[in-house]
Design an enzyme around this catalytic site. Structure first.
Site, PDB file in Angstrom:
ATOM      1  N   GLN A  93       5.247  -6.686  10.010  1.00 54.95           N
ATOM      2  CA  GLN A  93       4.402  -6.158   8.926  1.00 54.95           C
ATOM      3  C   GLN A  93       3.267  -7.145   8.677  1.00 54.95           C
ATOM      4  O   GLN A  93       3.507  -8.309   8.341  1.00 54.95           O
ATOM      5  CB  GLN A  93       5.237  -5.979   7.646  1.00 54.95           C
ATOM      6  CG  GLN A  93       4.401  -5.394   6.520  1.00 54.95           C
ATOM      7  CD  GLN A  93       5.153  -5.157   5.213  1.00 54.95           C
ATOM      8  OE1 GLN A  93       4.701  -5.583   4.163  1.00 54.95           O
ATOM      9  NE2 GLN A  93       6.279  -4.479   5.276  1.00 54.95           N
ATOM     10  N   ASP A 100       8.789   0.201   0.314  1.00 57.67           N
ATOM     11  CA  ASP A 100       8.666  -1.203   0.722  1.00 57.67           C
ATOM     12  C   ASP A 100       8.658  -2.099  -0.518  1.00 57.67           C
ATOM     13  O   ASP A 100       7.808  -1.952  -1.399  1.00 57.67           O
ATOM     14  CB  ASP A 100       7.349  -1.402   1.486  1.00 57.67           C
ATOM     15  CG  ASP A 100       7.194  -2.837   1.986  1.00 57.67           C
ATOM     16  OD1 ASP A 100       7.719  -3.131   3.076  1.00 57.67           O
ATOM     17  OD2 ASP A 100       6.579  -3.662   1.281  1.00 57.67           O
ATOM     18  N   ILE A 152      -0.681   8.542  -5.522  1.00 57.13           N
ATOM     19  CA  ILE A 152       0.499   8.796  -4.676  1.00 57.13           C
ATOM     20  C   ILE A 152       0.281  10.086  -3.873  1.00 57.13           C
ATOM     21  O   ILE A 152       0.503  10.130  -2.659  1.00 57.13           O
ATOM     22  CB  ILE A 152       1.772   8.914  -5.549  1.00 57.13           C
ATOM     23  CG1 ILE A 152       2.161   7.528  -6.099  1.00 57.13           C
ATOM     24  CG2 ILE A 152       2.932   9.534  -4.777  1.00 57.13           C
ATOM     25  CD1 ILE A 152       3.277   7.550  -7.118  1.00 57.13           C
ATOM     26  N   PRO A 176      -3.155  -1.425   3.418  1.00 65.10           N
ATOM     27  CA  PRO A 176      -3.846  -0.499   4.337  1.00 65.10           C
ATOM     28  C   PRO A 176      -5.135   0.072   3.754  1.00 65.10           C
ATOM     29  O   PRO A 176      -5.945   0.627   4.498  1.00 65.10           O
ATOM     30  CB  PRO A 176      -2.802   0.606   4.550  1.00 65.10           C
ATOM     31  CG  PRO A 176      -1.972   0.588   3.307  1.00 65.10           C
ATOM     32  CD  PRO A 176      -1.886  -0.868   2.915  1.00 65.10           C
ATOM     33  N   TYR A 207       8.478  -9.802  -5.111  1.00 67.06           N
ATOM     34  CA  TYR A 207       7.779  -8.890  -6.026  1.00 67.06           C
ATOM     35  C   TYR A 207       8.480  -8.796  -7.385  1.00 67.06           C
ATOM     36  O   TYR A 207       7.878  -8.299  -8.347  1.00 67.06           O
ATOM     37  CB  TYR A 207       7.650  -7.471  -5.444  1.00 67.06           C
ATOM     38  CG  TYR A 207       6.975  -7.381  -4.088  1.00 67.06           C
ATOM     39  CD1 TYR A 207       6.250  -8.450  -3.559  1.00 67.06           C
ATOM     40  CD2 TYR A 207       7.055  -6.228  -3.322  1.00 67.06           C
ATOM     41  CE1 TYR A 207       5.651  -8.374  -2.315  1.00 67.06           C
ATOM     42  CE2 TYR A 207       6.448  -6.142  -2.074  1.00 67.06           C
ATOM     43  CZ  TYR A 207       5.755  -7.226  -1.568  1.00 67.06           C
ATOM     44  OH  TYR A 207       5.163  -7.130  -0.337  1.00 67.06           O
TER      45      TYR A 207
END
Ligand code: NAP
Length: 262
Positions: A148, A33, A224, A176, A38
């Site tokens: 989103q 994403d 990750i 999240p 960004y």
């Protein structure tokens, strides 16, 4: 859409961003994403190219910013993003916010053309309230694939979740991990300790088991991999209910141009 993706907001250093994307793909992630805002689409594209994985295996999503949303600007901005990302199609293109130059008719007619031409496989929206989705559906023939929004155990978005479920719109959870705030919550820490996992994994499993796709941002291999391991965590009904009962309302992303209804 893979239920766990990699978020890249504030992954600003090009080298770091490239490495993060490559490491995530090599760990097993297949959903990345990003957004024009960004400023890292180049690095994201390079990370995808550096991984030993074909483009078709990756679900790649980006977003048009509020000043990209005039009808003609949509085409120009999307062409630039495709170029930066080093691809000729996007799996999902979002409207980042219903703000600025956003106008349901003129913006979405351009999205629909991109969809019909095959430049984008799916149309997405972000930070949309039910009223924005209704207005968009009135002018679109193509489906709205996903909305989103910020969702995590401290902002559970019950009303919006129910609306999206009934409307057949996938929900993608941004922030999240509540930008790290999930680490200080007793219920999450207790479940994490019982299960020998991190609070991040508990939060991501809660989202997944509620049918919500999550895109945590992580910059190092350790985070990750920790987030990836959440796919192996199955919370019990009792654990899910304890998280459901958290009654906090912590909204971390709330710019002045966001929807008034918030
Ligand atoms: P987030 O994913 O909730 O939290 C990211 C923070 O958690 C970072 O500081 C990260 O640190 C840390 N972290 C990640 N995994 C961890 C782990 N396993 N253990 C401990 N710490 C961990 O916040 P976010 O970046 O706001 O949201 C995620 C993505 O959602 C964004 O990157 C972006 O792609 C998207 N987003 C979209 C919108 C929108 O308007 N559509 C708004 C906000 C965000 P490290 O970086 O050090 O790993």
């Amino acid at each position: 859409m893979p239920a766990l993706g990699l978020g890249t907001w504030q992954n600003d250093d090009p080298e770091m961003c490239r490495e993060t994307v490559r490491t995530a793909l090599e760990t097993g992630y297949r959903h990345i994403d990003t957004a024009r805002m960004y400023g890292n689409e180049d690095a994201v594209g390079q990370g995808i190219a550096a991984a030993d994985i074909s483009r078709e295996e990756v679900f790649l999503a980006t977003k048009l910013w509020t000043d990209d949303l005039g009808h003609d600007d949509v085409f120009e901005a999307t062409a630039e993003s495709l170029d930066r990302l080093g691809t000729d199609y996007l799996d999902l293109l979002y409207i980042h916010w219903p703000a600025g130059a956003y106008d349901p008719e003129s913006t979405l007619s351009a999205f629909e053309e991109l969809y019909e031409d095959g430049a984008i496989d799916r149309i997405g929206v972000s930070n949309f309230e039910p009223s924005h989705i209704e207005a968009a559906r009135d002018v679109l023939e193509a489906p709205i694939f996903a909305n989103q929004v910020e969702v995590h155990p401290l902002l559970q978005q019950r009303r919006l979740r129910e609306y999206c479920r009934d409307a057949g719109v996938e929900l993608v959870a941004y922030s999240p991990l509540a930008k790290g705030d999930v680490f200080g919550v007793d219920v999450l820490s207790a479940i994490a300790a019982d299960r020998g996992v991190s609070e991040a994994q508990v939060s991501l499993a809660w989202l997944r088991q509620n049918g919500i796709t999550a895109i945590p941002k992580a910059t190092g291999g350790e985070h990750i991999r920790d987030n990836w391991a959440s796919l192996d965590l199955e919370l019990s009904e009792e654990e899910l209910a304890r998280i459901d009962a958290i009654e906090r309302k912590t909204r971390l992303v709330d710019p002045g141009f966001g929807p008034d209804a918030w």
